[in-house]
Design a protein around this motif. Sequence first.
Motif, PDB file in Angstrom:
ATOM      1  N   ARG A  30      -2.916   1.837  -6.739  1.00  0.00           N
ATOM      2  CA  ARG A  30      -4.298   2.215  -6.423  1.00  0.00           C
ATOM      3  C   ARG A  30      -4.667   1.727  -5.021  1.00  0.00           C
ATOM      4  NH1 ARG A  30      -7.210   5.975  -6.537  1.00  0.00           N
ATOM      5  NH2 ARG A  30      -6.543   6.278  -8.667  1.00  0.00           N
ATOM      6  N   GLU A  31      -4.261   0.512  -4.655  1.00  0.00           N
ATOM      7  CA  GLU A  31      -4.523  -0.008  -3.309  1.00  0.00           C
ATOM      8  C   GLU A  31      -3.862   0.887  -2.260  1.00  0.00           C
ATOM      9  OE1 GLU A  31      -2.935  -3.957  -3.278  1.00  0.00           O
ATOM     10  OE2 GLU A  31      -4.590  -4.789  -4.432  1.00  0.00           O
ATOM     11  N   ILE A  32      -2.627   1.283  -2.502  1.00  0.00           N
ATOM     12  CA  ILE A  32      -1.901   2.137  -1.568  1.00  0.00           C
ATOM     13  C   ILE A  32      -2.621   3.470  -1.405  1.00  0.00           C
ATOM     14  CG2 ILE A  32       0.236   3.465  -1.246  1.00  0.00           C
ATOM     15  CD1 ILE A  32       1.671   1.057  -2.671  1.00  0.00           C
ATOM     16  N   ALA A  33      -3.016   4.081  -2.533  1.00  0.00           N
ATOM     17  CA  ALA A  33      -3.715   5.373  -2.478  1.00  0.00           C
ATOM     18  C   ALA A  33      -5.044   5.238  -1.729  1.00  0.00           C
ATOM     19  CB  ALA A  33      -3.949   5.896  -3.887  1.00  0.00           C
ATOM     20  N   ASP A  34      -5.774   4.160  -1.995  1.00  0.00           N
ATOM     21  CA  ASP A  34      -7.055   3.946  -1.315  1.00  0.00           C
ATOM     22  C   ASP A  34      -6.873   3.733   0.185  1.00  0.00           C
ATOM     23  OD1 ASP A  34      -8.365   4.220  -3.729  1.00  0.00           O
ATOM     24  OD2 ASP A  34      -8.688   2.056  -4.016  1.00  0.00           O
ATOM     25  N   GLU A  35      -5.854   2.975   0.567  1.00  0.00           N
ATOM     26  CA  GLU A  35      -5.574   2.741   1.991  1.00  0.00           C
ATOM     27  C   GLU A  35      -5.248   4.053   2.698  1.00  0.00           C
ATOM     28  OE1 GLU A  35      -2.389  -0.116   2.089  1.00  0.00           O
ATOM     29  OE2 GLU A  35      -3.614  -1.659   1.141  1.00  0.00           O
ATOM     30  N   LEU A  36      -4.414   4.866   2.073  1.00  0.00           N
ATOM     31  CA  LEU A  36      -4.043   6.152   2.679  1.00  0.00           C
ATOM     32  C   LEU A  36      -5.254   7.074   2.785  1.00  0.00           C
ATOM     33  CD1 LEU A  36      -0.593   6.755   0.975  1.00  0.00           C
ATOM     34  CD2 LEU A  36      -1.006   6.153   3.355  1.00  0.00           C
ATOM     35  N   TYR A  37      -6.114   7.055   1.784  1.00  0.00           N
ATOM     36  CA  TYR A  37      -7.315   7.881   1.803  1.00  0.00           C
ATOM     37  C   TYR A  37      -8.242   7.462   2.944  1.00  0.00           C
ATOM     38  CZ  TYR A  37     -11.630  10.136   0.338  1.00  0.00           C
ATOM     39  OH  TYR A  37     -12.782  10.884   0.306  1.00  0.00           O
ATOM     40  N   LYS A  38      -8.450   6.151   3.097  1.00  0.00           N
ATOM     41  CA  LYS A  38      -9.320   5.644   4.160  1.00  0.00           C
ATOM     42  C   LYS A  38      -8.781   5.974   5.546  1.00  0.00           C
ATOM     43  CE  LYS A  38     -11.239   1.833   1.523  1.00  0.00           C
ATOM     44  NZ  LYS A  38     -11.229   0.380   1.318  1.00  0.00           N
ATOM     45  N   GLU A  39      -7.460   5.932   5.677  1.00  0.00           N
ATOM     46  CA  GLU A  39      -6.824   6.219   6.962  1.00  0.00           C
ATOM     47  C   GLU A  39      -6.575   7.713   7.159  1.00  0.00           C
ATOM     48  OE1 GLU A  39      -3.317   3.796   7.062  1.00  0.00           O
ATOM     49  OE2 GLU A  39      -4.446   1.944   6.803  1.00  0.00           O
ATOM     50  N   GLU A  40      -6.985   8.505   6.169  1.00  0.00           N
ATOM     51  CA  GLU A  40      -6.812   9.966   6.189  1.00  0.00           C
ATOM     52  C   GLU A  40      -5.359  10.361   6.429  1.00  0.00           C
ATOM     53  OE1 GLU A  40      -9.677  11.618   8.877  1.00  0.00           O
ATOM     54  OE2 GLU A  40     -11.362  10.921   7.664  1.00  0.00           O
ATOM     55  N   LYS A  41      -4.453   9.647   5.776  1.00  0.00           N
ATOM     56  CA  LYS A  41      -3.027   9.952   5.860  1.00  0.00           C
ATOM     57  C   LYS A  41      -2.601  10.738   4.632  1.00  0.00           C
ATOM     58  CE  LYS A  41      -1.689   6.017   8.667  1.00  0.00           C
ATOM     59  NZ  LYS A  41      -0.834   4.830   8.742  1.00  0.00           N
ATOM     60  N   ILE A  42      -1.543  11.500   4.789  1.00  0.00           N
ATOM     61  CA  ILE A  42      -0.999  12.308   3.705  1.00  0.00           C
ATOM     62  C   ILE A  42       0.048  11.496   2.952  1.00  0.00           C
ATOM     63  CG2 ILE A  42       0.313  14.393   3.165  1.00  0.00           C
ATOM     64  CD1 ILE A  42      -0.938  15.640   5.684  1.00  0.00           C
ATOM     65  N   LEU A  43       0.012  11.607   1.633  1.00  0.00           N
ATOM     66  CA  LEU A  43       1.013  10.924   0.806  1.00  0.00           C
ATOM     67  C   LEU A  43       2.391  11.539   1.037  1.00  0.00           C
ATOM     68  CD1 LEU A  43      -0.808  10.717  -2.639  1.00  0.00           C
ATOM     69  CD2 LEU A  43      -0.344   8.835  -1.097  1.00  0.00           C
ATOM     70  N   GLU A  44       3.347  10.699   1.364  1.00  0.00           N
ATOM     71  CA  GLU A  44       4.719  11.174   1.505  1.00  0.00           C
ATOM     72  C   GLU A  44       5.476  11.018   0.200  1.00  0.00           C
ATOM     73  OE1 GLU A  44       6.685   9.648   4.944  1.00  0.00           O
ATOM     74  OE2 GLU A  44       4.897   9.905   6.175  1.00  0.00           O
ATOM     75  N   GLU A  45       5.036  10.074  -0.630  1.00  0.00           N
ATOM     76  CA  GLU A  45       5.606   9.887  -1.959  1.00  0.00           C
ATOM     77  C   GLU A  45       4.514   9.335  -2.859  1.00  0.00           C
ATOM     78  OE1 GLU A  45       8.887   7.160  -1.625  1.00  0.00           O
ATOM     79  OE2 GLU A  45       7.599   5.444  -1.445  1.00  0.00           O
ATOM     80  N   LYS A  46       4.760   9.347  -4.129  1.00  0.00           N
ATOM     81  CA  LYS A  46       3.773   8.856  -5.095  1.00  0.00           C
ATOM     82  C   LYS A  46       3.501   7.369  -4.865  1.00  0.00           C
ATOM     83  CE  LYS A  46       3.788  12.593  -7.728  1.00  0.00           C
ATOM     84  NZ  LYS A  46       2.693  13.447  -7.963  1.00  0.00           N
ATOM     85  N   PRO A  47       2.230   6.949  -4.934  1.00  0.00           N
ATOM     86  CA  PRO A  47       1.897   5.535  -4.738  1.00  0.00           C
ATOM     87  C   PRO A  47       2.607   4.608  -5.721  1.00  0.00           C
ATOM     88  CG  PRO A  47      -0.087   6.865  -4.652  1.00  0.00           C
ATOM     89  CD  PRO A  47       1.027   7.771  -5.076  1.00  0.00           C
ATOM     90  N   VAL A  48       2.833   5.061  -6.949  1.00  0.00           N
ATOM     91  CA  VAL A  48       3.524   4.219  -7.933  1.00  0.00           C
ATOM     92  C   VAL A  48       4.956   3.952  -7.484  1.00  0.00           C
ATOM     93  CG1 VAL A  48       4.400   4.124 -10.304  1.00  0.00           C
ATOM     94  CG2 VAL A  48       2.084   4.935  -9.868  1.00  0.00           C
ATOM     95  N   LYS A  49       5.605   4.951  -6.962  1.00  0.00           N
ATOM     96  CA  LYS A  49       6.980   4.781  -6.475  1.00  0.00           C
ATOM     97  C   LYS A  49       7.009   3.777  -5.322  1.00  0.00           C
ATOM     98  CE  LYS A  49      10.972   7.505  -5.054  1.00  0.00           C
ATOM     99  NZ  LYS A  49      11.463   8.854  -4.781  1.00  0.00           N
ATOM    100  N   THR A  50       6.051   3.870  -4.424  1.00  0.00           N
ATOM    101  CA  THR A  50       5.959   2.930  -3.313  1.00  0.00           C
ATOM    102  C   THR A  50       5.708   1.518  -3.823  1.00  0.00           C
ATOM    103  OG1 THR A  50       5.080   4.671  -1.888  1.00  0.00           O
ATOM    104  CG2 THR A  50       4.758   2.410  -1.155  1.00  0.00           C
ATOM    105  N   ALA A  51       4.806   1.376  -4.796  1.00  0.00           N
ATOM    106  CA  ALA A  51       4.484   0.061  -5.357  1.00  0.00           C
ATOM    107  C   ALA A  51       5.702  -0.566  -6.026  1.00  0.00           C
ATOM    108  CB  ALA A  51       3.335   0.185  -6.352  1.00  0.00           C
ATOM    109  N   ILE A  52       6.466   0.225  -6.765  1.00  0.00           N
ATOM    110  CA  ILE A  52       7.673  -0.287  -7.421  1.00  0.00           C
ATOM    111  C   ILE A  52       8.690  -0.727  -6.379  1.00  0.00           C
ATOM    112  CG2 ILE A  52       9.677   0.369  -8.822  1.00  0.00           C
ATOM    113  CD1 ILE A  52       7.707   2.105 -10.470  1.00  0.00           C
TER     114      ILE A  52
END
Length: 70
Positions: A30-52
Motif C-alpha cells: 500500500r505504501e508503494i502504491a501510494d508513493e507511486l500515485y503521489k509521484e504520478e508514476k506508472i506501475l511497472e509491476e504489482k506493488p505486492v511483488k515489489t514488497a515481497i
Amino acid sequence: MNMLRPSVNQLITKNESSYSLVIGVAKRAREIADELYKEEKILEEKPVKTAIRELAAGKYRIVDDEEMNR
C-alpha cells in the motif's frame, strides 16, 4: 534463496507468523502504491511483488507490536 519467488518459509523469521508476513507485505505494498500515485508514476509491476522482493532483500523487516513498544 530464489529471489524471483521466495517461499513463505524463506521470508518468515523465527519470531514471525504467516499472518504477520501477509499484513506486513500488504502494508508495504500500500505504501508503494501510494508513493507511486503521489509521484504520478506508472506501475511497472504489482506493488505486492515489489514488497515481497524488498522483504526478501532485507530492505525492511516486519516488527510486531511488542517489539515496537520496547
